[in-house]
Design an enzyme around this catalytic site. Structure first.
Site, PDB file in Angstrom:
ATOM      1  CD  GLU A 114      11.324  39.058 -52.078  1.00 26.51           C
ATOM      2  OE1 GLU A 114      11.448  38.258 -53.034  1.00 26.51           O
ATOM      3  OE2 GLU A 114      10.283  39.690 -51.848  1.00 26.51           O
ATOM      4  CG  ASP A 172      11.107  30.323 -56.107  1.00 19.49           C
ATOM      5  OD1 ASP A 172      10.955  31.456 -56.588  1.00 19.49           O
ATOM      6  OD2 ASP A 172      11.172  30.098 -54.887  1.00 19.49           O
TER       7      ASP A 172
END
Length: 246
Positions: A29, A40
């Site tokens: 990914e 994140d």
């Protein structure tokens, strides 16, 4: 295995991807760096900011995908802002031509979903969809509409890099609810911070993506990333003792 594009010079990045594949990663990914990676935590945000300082992040992502896709099936992880800025149709064609199997837009706005899915489908890309565990039951069919490839069910409701305990039964229940509304496999990540946790989560889902632990190694000590990758790969095929789960 998640790897942010542009973290290292091209030759070093390709070497790291080769090593991760050899160590047991069976899917990549590739993260497209963006300034506001709201889902994140600090490790991946710092990696993105480092890539941004190096410049030409879209070119870096394309180069990373071109190399990674020659090693393992590869998808791109991005936020909507780069897709909006470069244009869904252009970005989809760019990554498809680079060899990507799919692109997951983790914060895809509902009002843009049809346009994005149409652009990706025209380019031959799958469109995995991140579905938060907080999604109401009545909204699940709409949340997975248009998705292809797989559904991404985060193991934690915290940002990436979370290192606390995981509610594995709750994740397993959510995975079952997703399977009730979609035939797609369910993949998990976020908060799977150790091989022991990966071993616990694995029975509940169809696949696991490891991000922050490997990104931390790639950032600070790249030579340690292959051994860490191998440890996670072993955990997904070898039962881990009760003592190691603490």
């Amino acid at each position: 295995m998640f790897a942010p594009a542009g973290l290292h010079p091209v030759a070093a990045e390709r070497r790291h991807l080769d090593q991760l594949a050899q160590a047991g990663a069976d899917l990549f990914e590739v993260g497209l760096a963006t300034e506001n990676a709201a889902l994140d935590g600090p490790v991946i945000q710092a990696a993105y900011h480092r890539a941004l300082r190096r410049g030409n992040v879209l070119d870096a992502a394309v180069r990373a995908v071109e190399h990674a896709s020659g090693l393992r099936p590869t998808v791109v992880m991005t936020y909507w802002e780069p897709v909006r800025r470069h244009g869904p149709e252009h970005l989809a064609r760019l990554f498809a031509n680079a060899g990507a199997a799919g692109v997951m837009v983790v914060d895809l706005p509902a009002r843009q979903a049809v346009r994005w899915h149409d652009a990706a489908r025209a380019a031959g890309l799958r469109t995995p969809r991140l579905v938060p565990r907080t999604t109401p039951e009545t909204c699940l069919p709409a949340a997975v509409a248009g998705a292809s490839g797989w559904l991404y069910a985060p193991a934690s409701t915290a940002p990436t890099g979370y290192r606390g305990p995981l509610d594995v039964p709750a994740l397993a229940d959510f995975a079952q609810r997703l399977r009730a509304v979609s035939p797609l496999p369910v993949v998990s990540g976020v908060g799977i911070s150790t091989p022991a946790l990966a071993s616990l989560v694995a029975p509940a889902v169809n696949g696991i993506v490891i991000g922050t632990p490997v990104v931390r190694a790639l950032t600070a000590a790249p030579g340690q990333a292959p051994a860490l990758t191998a440890a996670f790969a072993r955990a997904l095929t070898t039962p881990i003792s009760t003592e190691s789960r603490a």
